[in-house]
Write a protein that holds these residues in place. Structure first.
Motif, PDB file in Angstrom:
ATOM      1  N   ILE A   1      32.135  47.137  28.827  1.00 49.60           N
ATOM      2  CA  ILE A   1      30.905  47.322  29.611  1.00 49.60           C
ATOM      3  C   ILE A   1      30.399  45.992  30.157  1.00 49.60           C
ATOM      4  CG2 ILE A   1      28.504  48.083  29.501  1.00 49.60           C
ATOM      5  CD1 ILE A   1      29.339  50.120  27.403  1.00 49.60           C
ATOM      6  N   GLY A   2      30.412  44.934  29.336  1.00 49.79           N
ATOM      7  CA  GLY A   2      29.878  43.648  29.770  1.00 49.79           C
ATOM      8  C   GLY A   2      30.580  43.072  30.983  1.00 49.79           C
ATOM      9  N   PRO A   3      31.911  42.892  30.961  1.00 56.70           N
ATOM     10  CA  PRO A   3      32.600  42.356  32.136  1.00 56.70           C
ATOM     11  C   PRO A   3      32.448  43.233  33.378  1.00 56.70           C
ATOM     12  CG  PRO A   3      33.973  42.112  30.206  1.00 56.70           C
ATOM     13  CD  PRO A   3      32.800  42.949  29.792  1.00 56.70           C
ATOM     14  N   LEU A   4      32.448  44.566  33.185  1.00 59.01           N
ATOM     15  CA  LEU A   4      32.257  45.439  34.345  1.00 59.01           C
ATOM     16  C   LEU A   4      30.865  45.246  34.949  1.00 59.01           C
ATOM     17  CD1 LEU A   4      33.972  48.759  33.143  1.00 59.01           C
ATOM     18  CD2 LEU A   4      34.815  47.124  34.853  1.00 59.01           C
ATOM     19  N   SER A   5      29.864  44.996  34.090  1.00 60.12           N
ATOM     20  CA  SER A   5      28.515  44.726  34.604  1.00 60.12           C
ATOM     21  C   SER A   5      28.489  43.415  35.388  1.00 60.12           C
ATOM     22  CB  SER A   5      27.515  44.666  33.451  1.00 60.12           C
ATOM     23  OG  SER A   5      27.461  45.890  32.756  1.00 60.12           O
ATOM     24  N   LEU A   6      29.194  42.413  34.899  1.00 60.64           N
ATOM     25  CA  LEU A   6      29.271  41.140  35.611  1.00 60.64           C
ATOM     26  C   LEU A   6      30.021  41.298  36.939  1.00 60.64           C
ATOM     27  CD1 LEU A   6      30.063  38.652  32.681  1.00 60.64           C
ATOM     28  CD2 LEU A   6      27.842  39.165  33.714  1.00 60.64           C
ATOM     29  N   LEU A   7      31.058  42.112  36.913  1.00 60.94           N
ATOM     30  CA  LEU A   7      31.799  42.364  38.154  1.00 60.94           C
ATOM     31  C   LEU A   7      30.922  43.080  39.168  1.00 60.94           C
ATOM     32  CD1 LEU A   7      34.501  42.351  39.729  1.00 60.94           C
ATOM     33  CD2 LEU A   7      35.019  44.553  38.625  1.00 60.94           C
ATOM     34  N   ALA A   8      30.160  44.081  38.699  1.00 53.86           N
ATOM     35  CA  ALA A   8      29.293  44.825  39.613  1.00 53.86           C
ATOM     36  C   ALA A   8      28.186  43.948  40.171  1.00 53.86           C
ATOM     37  CB  ALA A   8      28.683  46.029  38.874  1.00 53.86           C
ATOM     38  N   GLY A   9      27.749  42.968  39.422  1.00 50.54           N
ATOM     39  CA  GLY A   9      26.685  42.076  39.888  1.00 50.54           C
ATOM     40  C   GLY A   9      27.199  40.887  40.673  1.00 50.54           C
ATOM     41  N   GLY A  10      28.503  40.809  40.870  1.00 47.82           N
ATOM     42  CA  GLY A  10      29.073  39.705  41.625  1.00 47.82           C
ATOM     43  C   GLY A  10      29.145  38.399  40.868  1.00 47.82           C
ATOM     44  N   VAL A  11      28.977  38.430  39.558  1.00 45.70           N
ATOM     45  CA  VAL A  11      29.032  37.196  38.767  1.00 45.70           C
ATOM     46  C   VAL A  11      30.474  36.711  38.632  1.00 45.70           C
ATOM     47  CG1 VAL A  11      28.488  36.146  36.533  1.00 45.70           C
ATOM     48  CG2 VAL A  11      26.968  37.870  37.504  1.00 45.70           C
ATOM     49  N   ILE A  12      31.426  37.634  38.480  1.00 41.03           N
ATOM     50  CA  ILE A  12      32.841  37.287  38.404  1.00 41.03           C
ATOM     51  C   ILE A  12      33.594  38.087  39.453  1.00 41.03           C
ATOM     52  CG2 ILE A  12      32.745  36.745  35.945  1.00 41.03           C
ATOM     53  CD1 ILE A  12      34.026  39.482  35.395  1.00 41.03           C
ATOM     54  N   SER A  13      34.779  37.615  39.780  1.00 41.64           N
ATOM     55  CA  SER A  13      35.620  38.316  40.742  1.00 41.64           C
ATOM     56  C   SER A  13      36.589  39.226  40.001  1.00 41.64           C
ATOM     57  CB  SER A  13      36.393  37.313  41.603  1.00 41.64           C
ATOM     58  OG  SER A  13      37.267  36.543  40.794  1.00 41.64           O
ATOM     59  N   ALA A  14      37.208  40.127  40.737  1.00 40.64           N
ATOM     60  CA  ALA A  14      38.145  41.072  40.130  1.00 40.64           C
ATOM     61  C   ALA A  14      39.338  40.358  39.517  1.00 40.64           C
ATOM     62  CB  ALA A  14      38.608  42.084  41.179  1.00 40.64           C
ATOM     63  N   SER A  15      39.715  39.203  40.095  1.00 41.53           N
ATOM     64  CA  SER A  15      40.868  38.475  39.576  1.00 41.53           C
ATOM     65  C   SER A  15      40.604  37.904  38.189  1.00 41.53           C
ATOM     66  CB  SER A  15      41.250  37.344  40.535  1.00 41.53           C
ATOM     67  OG  SER A  15      40.168  36.425  40.680  1.00 41.53           O
ATOM     68  N   HIS A  16      39.333  37.685  37.825  1.00 44.77           N
ATOM     69  CA  HIS A  16      38.982  37.133  36.519  1.00 44.77           C
ATOM     70  C   HIS A  16      38.596  38.215  35.498  1.00 44.77           C
ATOM     71  CE1 HIS A  16      38.092  33.373  38.959  1.00 44.77           C
ATOM     72  NE2 HIS A  16      38.933  32.939  38.006  1.00 44.77           N
ATOM     73  N   LEU A  17      38.608  39.468  35.930  1.00 44.73           N
ATOM     74  CA  LEU A  17      38.095  40.532  35.053  1.00 44.73           C
ATOM     75  C   LEU A  17      38.881  40.619  33.745  1.00 44.73           C
ATOM     76  CD1 LEU A  17      36.162  42.910  34.608  1.00 44.73           C
ATOM     77  CD2 LEU A  17      37.852  44.382  35.752  1.00 44.73           C
ATOM     78  N   VAL A  18      40.210  40.622  33.831  1.00 41.06           N
ATOM     79  CA  VAL A  18      41.028  40.781  32.618  1.00 41.06           C
ATOM     80  C   VAL A  18      40.834  39.595  31.677  1.00 41.06           C
ATOM     81  CG1 VAL A  18      43.384  40.945  31.751  1.00 41.06           C
ATOM     82  CG2 VAL A  18      42.734  42.210  33.805  1.00 41.06           C
ATOM     83  N   THR A  19      40.795  38.368  32.252  1.00 43.29           N
ATOM     84  CA  THR A  19      40.620  37.181  31.414  1.00 43.29           C
ATOM     85  C   THR A  19      39.271  37.186  30.720  1.00 43.29           C
ATOM     86  OG1 THR A  19      42.047  35.894  32.881  1.00 43.29           O
ATOM     87  CG2 THR A  19      40.595  34.672  31.406  1.00 43.29           C
ATOM     88  N   VAL A  20      38.227  37.543  31.459  1.00 44.14           N
ATOM     89  CA  VAL A  20      36.886  37.582  30.883  1.00 44.14           C
ATOM     90  C   VAL A  20      36.801  38.662  29.803  1.00 44.14           C
ATOM     91  CG1 VAL A  20      34.463  38.066  31.365  1.00 44.14           C
ATOM     92  CG2 VAL A  20      35.769  36.627  32.926  1.00 44.14           C
ATOM     93  N   ALA A  21      37.383  39.844  30.080  1.00 43.63           N
ATOM     94  CA  ALA A  21      37.339  40.937  29.099  1.00 43.63           C
ATOM     95  C   ALA A  21      38.083  40.550  27.815  1.00 43.63           C
ATOM     96  CB  ALA A  21      37.937  42.199  29.702  1.00 43.63           C
ATOM     97  N   ARG A  22      39.238  39.910  27.997  1.00 42.98           N
ATOM     98  CA  ARG A  22      40.001  39.489  26.812  1.00 42.98           C
ATOM     99  C   ARG A  22      39.232  38.458  26.001  1.00 42.98           C
ATOM    100  NH1 ARG A  22      44.536  35.775  28.437  1.00 42.98           N
ATOM    101  NH2 ARG A  22      42.770  34.317  28.311  1.00 42.98           N
ATOM    102  N   THR A  23      38.662  37.456  26.667  1.00 43.16           N
ATOM    103  CA  THR A  23      37.900  36.423  25.971  1.00 43.16           C
ATOM    104  C   THR A  23      36.664  37.013  25.299  1.00 43.16           C
ATOM    105  OG1 THR A  23      38.665  34.812  27.593  1.00 43.16           O
ATOM    106  CG2 THR A  23      36.765  34.196  26.249  1.00 43.16           C
ATOM    107  N   TRP A  24      36.016  37.928  26.009  1.00 43.70           N
ATOM    108  CA  TRP A  24      34.830  38.592  25.469  1.00 43.70           C
ATOM    109  C   TRP A  24      35.168  39.356  24.196  1.00 43.70           C
ATOM    110  CZ3 TRP A  24      30.478  39.701  29.198  1.00 43.70           C
ATOM    111  CH2 TRP A  24      29.375  40.292  28.561  1.00 43.70           C
ATOM    112  N   TRP A  25      36.251  40.124  24.263  1.00 40.55           N
ATOM    113  CA  TRP A  25      36.635  40.957  23.119  1.00 40.55           C
ATOM    114  C   TRP A  25      37.025  40.082  21.922  1.00 40.55           C
ATOM    115  CZ3 TRP A  25      41.976  42.814  21.649  1.00 40.55           C
ATOM    116  CH2 TRP A  25      41.907  43.727  20.593  1.00 40.55           C
ATOM    117  N   LEU A  26      37.873  39.084  22.157  1.00 38.67           N
ATOM    118  CA  LEU A  26      38.296  38.212  21.067  1.00 38.67           C
ATOM    119  C   LEU A  26      37.138  37.384  20.517  1.00 38.67           C
ATOM    120  CD1 LEU A  26      41.766  36.955  22.388  1.00 38.67           C
ATOM    121  CD2 LEU A  26      41.316  38.648  20.602  1.00 38.67           C
TER     122      LEU A  26
END
Length: 497
Positions: free
Chosen positions: A128-153
């Protein structure tokens, strides 16, 4: 008062969550994917797992205070908070189901379930967190997987540090430590800290140098020592890495973060698994000892029942039969009947049978042990011995039935072995009592060479002694006699003979 406690609990949780967030920020890199470890997730899940999910408003307040709304769109911040709330509630509810059956750190199976609960809960926030950042334009789609992985770990690492620590330490310790034990604990913690500092002050691949010390913690100090050692090791790892020291510092921040997170996961999982395995083995050993103790007690009870039945049943009837045969023999002789000799012979055979049966009953459970206690039973056997016996310090106090029976049978079996196999000319028996134990020693001057595998009953004696929590040893050098020693726990009945 209940309302005040509830409000205080919510306030404490909110404050702890906020402080943990500040510490996590301080231990972070500068950059978009910099959260190495997110401690508030572990703090919140641990608090709700122990105190109950009704304190959830503390998580909400703490998360709202920790968010930086000047750098995030309102929708992204609220989405992030919603994900964090769901993460904590789901994980806490799953863990509470585990803790209802006991500590989830006490077995590998329950530890696996604890890890599954942490993984499931943190995955919610990491989605939910990375998708919220993506929807708000804080991160780009290319960084979504990296951010989600870092967030989860990062959330999982925070949970792996805090939750086991809280579950292990929130209850008072079951027993006090001796001075030697406390010194060993201090040495262990110093080893963890020292090895961690050496490993993370060098750019060389020395990160896992601390693992022997972590294994020491898990093996010797259980879940409490393991969780404390993990916290120390992780503190050194994260602190040094985020200050650009150690083997996990790379030009790429995501790579540094990933390597540090994987180190935290491996260190925590291996140490917790080792502690759980040790606890399982200790619990199994205790249950086995208790089972063996019950078997010995049941055996002694059955021995006493058989002795009582033989004495009150078969012995009495055979004795009555011998008397009747004797009377019949007298009447036959008075009447000058030819069967008088047959009656007399039958009487003699019955008397012999009664004597043999009495000896069997004495062997099952000696009457002297029941009526007179351990000292009288030992002296009674010693008087009938074919080898001279010297008795030293035989206690006159009465002990519990299990202790007296165990000591008596060790003494009887060792004496029988010395008489039959040792070719001894003298035997010395010494028994002394200390606080909570009776120490028995039987020494002969025979040929020696006795071993527990020689079929002379020594293995059975060891089983019997160890079943009641005692210790047993045999020393029998060839040509130098045999020494049998046993230490049996005691419970004094308080009477003196």
């Amino acid at each position: 008062m209940p309302a005040f406690r509830y409000v205080a609990g919510v306030a404490v949780l909110a404050g702890a969550y906020y402080l943990a967030a500040k510490v996590s920020y301080d231990l972070g890199f500068a950059g978009p994917v910099a959260a190495v470890v997110w401690l508030p997730a572990g703090v919140a899940i641990a608090f709700l797992s122990i105190a109950g999910p009704r304190f959830w408003p503390g998580v909400l307040i703490g998360d709202l205070l920790a968010n930086n709304y000047s750098e995030l769109p309102l929708g992204s911040a609220l989405g992030q908070t919603a994900g964090n709330m769901l993460e904590v509630l789901v994980a806490a509810l799953l863990i509470r189901r585990l803790t209802a059956r006991g500590s989830p750190l006490d077995s590998l199976t329950d530890l696996g379930r604890l890890l599954a609960a942490i993984a499931a809960g943190t995955a919610i926030s990491a989605t939910i967190g990375p998708l919220s950042l993506l929807a708000g334009g804080v991160i780009s789609a290319s960084h979504l997987v990296t951010v989600a992985r870092t967030w989860w770990l990062g959330d999982a690492a925070g949970a792996l540090i805090v939750i086991p620590f809280a579950l292990a330490w929130y209850q008072p310790p079951p027993e006090s430590w001796t001075r030697g034990r406390a010194l060993e604990a201090i040495a262990m913690l110093a080893a963890v800290a020292g090895m961690s500092e050496i490993a993370f002050r060098s750019a060389r691949p020395l990160a896992y140098l601390v693992f022997p010390a972590l294994g020491w913690a898990g093996l010797r100090f259980g879940r409490r020592g393991a969780t404390l050692a993990i916290a120390i090791a992780v503190g050194f790892a994260v602190g040094n890495t985020t200050h650009y020291h150690g083997p996990f510092v790379f030009h790429s921040i995501p790579v540094s973060v990933l390597n540090t997170q994987l180190y935290i996961a491996v260190a925590a999982l291996s140490t917790l698994s080792l502690a759980a395995l040790v606890f399982e083995r200790e619990r199994f050993a205790k249950r086995l000892d208790a089972s063996r103790h019950r078997l010995v007690h049941a055996s002694d009870t059955e021995r006493r029942r058989l002795e009582h039945n033989l004495h009150d049943g078969a012995q009495q009837r055979l004795t009555a039969l011998a008397i009747r045969l004797g009377l019949s023999a007298e009447r036959a002789r008075a009447a000058d009947q030819p069967n008088a000799a047959a009656f007399a012979e039958a009487e003699e055979q019955v008397v012999i049978a009664v004597d043999e049966l009495r000896e069997i009953a004495q062997g099952i459970h000696p009457a002297a042990l029941t009526s007179g206690g351990l000292e009288r039973a030992i002296r009674s056997v010693a008087r009938r011995s074919s080898v001279p016996i010297t008795l030293v310090d035989i206690p006159s106090a009465r002990f519990d039935d299990t202790t007296e029976a165990t000591v008596y049978y060790v003494f009887s079996e060792a004496l029988t072995n010395a008489q039959k196999h040792a070719r001894a000319s003298s035997i010395r028996v010494r028994a002394i009592t200390t606080t909570g134990a009776l120490h028995l020693e039987i020494t002969d001057d025979g040929v020696g060479g006795a071993t527990e595998g020689s079929g002379r009953g020594l293995t059975g004696l060891r089983d019997r002694v160890e079943a009641v929590g005692g210790s047993f040893s045999v020393e029998s050098p060839i040509g130098r006699g045999t020494r049998v020693a046993a230490t049996i726990p005691t419970a004094t009945n308080g009477s003196q003979l």
